[in-house]
Scaffold this active site. Structure first.
Site, PDB file in Angstrom:
ATOM      1  N   LYS A  50       0.838  -1.185   0.000  1.00 31.65           N
ATOM      2  CA  LYS A  50       0.000   0.000   0.000  1.00 31.65           C
ATOM      3  C   LYS A  50       0.881   1.244   0.000  1.00 31.65           C
ATOM      4  O   LYS A  50       1.840   1.353   0.763  1.00 31.65           O
ATOM      5  CB  LYS A  50      -0.911   0.012   1.233  1.00 31.65           C
ATOM      6  CG  LYS A  50      -2.032  -1.007   1.164  1.00 31.65           C
ATOM      7  CD  LYS A  50      -3.030  -0.661   0.074  1.00 31.65           C
ATOM      8  CE  LYS A  50      -4.204  -1.624   0.048  1.00 31.65           C
ATOM      9  NZ  LYS A  50      -5.200  -1.291  -0.979  1.00 31.65           N
ATOM     10  N   ASP A  91      -8.545  -1.047 -10.399  1.00 30.05           N
ATOM     11  CA  ASP A  91      -9.380  -1.652  -9.361  1.00 30.05           C
ATOM     12  C   ASP A  91     -10.655  -0.841  -9.188  1.00 30.05           C
ATOM     13  O   ASP A  91     -11.723  -1.212  -9.675  1.00 30.05           O
ATOM     14  CB  ASP A  91      -8.595  -1.729  -8.051  1.00 30.05           C
ATOM     15  CG  ASP A  91      -9.433  -2.266  -6.887  1.00 30.05           C
ATOM     16  OD1 ASP A  91     -10.586  -2.700  -7.103  1.00 30.05           O
ATOM     17  OD2 ASP A  91      -8.949  -2.258  -5.739  1.00 30.05           O
ATOM     18  N   LYS A 100     -13.088  -8.033  -7.874  1.00 27.63           N
ATOM     19  CA  LYS A 100     -13.523  -8.489  -6.561  1.00 27.63           C
ATOM     20  C   LYS A 100     -14.962  -8.963  -6.687  1.00 27.63           C
ATOM     21  O   LYS A 100     -15.810  -8.280  -7.260  1.00 27.63           O
ATOM     22  CB  LYS A 100     -13.396  -7.361  -5.540  1.00 27.63           C
ATOM     23  CG  LYS A 100     -11.955  -6.880  -5.410  1.00 27.63           C
ATOM     24  CD  LYS A 100     -11.775  -5.719  -4.459  1.00 27.63           C
ATOM     25  CE  LYS A 100     -10.303  -5.326  -4.383  1.00 27.63           C
ATOM     26  NZ  LYS A 100     -10.054  -4.145  -3.526  1.00 27.63           N
TER      27      LYS A 100
END
Length: 338
Positions: free
Chosen positions: A113, A196, A220
């Site tokens: 991250k 994403d 996802k």
């Protein structure tokens, strides 16, 4: 109704079987110290509803569609039975990196991250370089900015981090137009861009592929409405995919693993090892990496763990009210049966 839409079971059936849990995090991640989730058991097995608290009901309802799909509908056949996963390194100080990586047994890839609010690019560089030292030259490193950089910041960051031999950079900028321009600017560096939020939070998840704004899709299952719909998005986009979690419990991770198992091609390690980030989970043992992989299988929560990690009565009621509102949104959508 689309081919992807699962029929809605009666709401009372969902409410009566709902279990709301609160799982403590080892390290603050995505601004979260405790992860809450609502678990349901359907005819097909256990499923999870866990949109983040800040998401509105319309967005969260898509997560509920995935929950119902996984618990009440047949899933696509698996073409693999284990999924290689990456380590996930939160925005920790560089000196904490060895401790974090040690929890991800056998993982050959790390997602780091970056662009954490309140931190600097120097913090990111120190963290990524610490990961490179720990993993050695053979390790694969990807970084995730969650769309926090503007175009010029992202371009500068990529150049500064380029000597760390990045596998790809995930969602460096927020908009599809910025991603497309950044991809043009850094093309000579041969560092792929993965999308994403531009997929899972977009009204049109295929827009990023049509715009040539990404080389890889990060998908996802919950945010995209379930395993079957997410698989179809990957097929239509025609880009390589990485299946990732949304900080799910082991139940939600099993949904992500079912998606990864069903994809015809899976060239990248997936972000499905995140149960390691919890100090406690709902399954004993949790769905954690072993030799760098997790099995693609259903899981059943442990009764004692469900009791021990039950959310407070106030938070349980908050989740039940949210469940009811999102159920109403699904019922009202023109593509949902009623």
């Amino acid at each position: 109704m689309t081919d992807d839409a699962a029929p809605l079971p009666p709401f009372d059936e969902l409410r009566e079987g709902a279990r709301v849990v609160a799982l403590p995090m080892r390290t603050r991640f995505r601004g979260v110290d405790t992860r809450e989730a609502l678990l349901l058991s359907g005819p097909g097995g256990w499923s999870e509803f866990s949109p983040f608290a800040e998401y509105d009901d319309d967005e969260a309802a898509t997560w509920l569609s995935a929950t119902i799909d996984f618990g009440w509908m047949p899933q696509p056949p698996a073409v693999r039975h284990e999924i290689r996963v990456n380590a996930t390194v939160p925005a920790v100080p560089a000196e904490s990196v060895p401790e974090i990586l040690a929890r991800f047994e056998g993982c050959r890839t790390a997602k780091v991250k970056v662009a954490e609010p309140g931190q600097t690019l120097a913090d990111d560089v120190a963290r990524v370089r610490a990961v490179r030292r720990e993993m050695g030259p053979e390790g694969r490193i990807r970084v995730d900015a969650n769309g926090a950089w503007n175009l010029d910041e992202a371009e500068h960051a990529v150049h500064v981090l380029a000597d760390c031999d990045l596998e790809y950079i995930e969602q460096p900028c927020a908009s599809v137009d910025e991603l497309a321009e950044l991809r043009r600017r850094i093309g000579y560096l041969d560092i792929p861009i993965a999308a994403d939020e531009s997929v899972r939070r977009a009204t049109d998840p295929l827009a990023v592929a049509r715009a040539g704004a990404a080389d890889i899709l990060v998908i996802k299952a919950q945010p995209l409405g379930g395993v079957r719909r997410a698989r179809r998005i990957v097929e239509e986009a025609g880009l390589p995919a990485v299946v990732s979690s949304a900080l799910d419990t082991s139940v939600g991770l099993s949904m992500g693993a079912a998606l990864a198992a069903a994809l015809p091609q899976l060239d990248y390690d997936c972000g499905l090892g995140t149960s390691v980030l919890f100090a406690a989970d709902v399954c004993e043992p949790p769905l954690t990496p072993s030799f760098g992989a997790i099995p693609a299988r259903r899981v059943v929560p442990d009764a004692d763990a469900l009791a021990a990690r039950a959310a407070s009565p106030e938070r349980r009621e908050w989740w039940l009210q949210r469940l009811e509102r999102c159920y109403a949104v699904l019922s009202a959508r023109t593509d949902a049966p009623r």
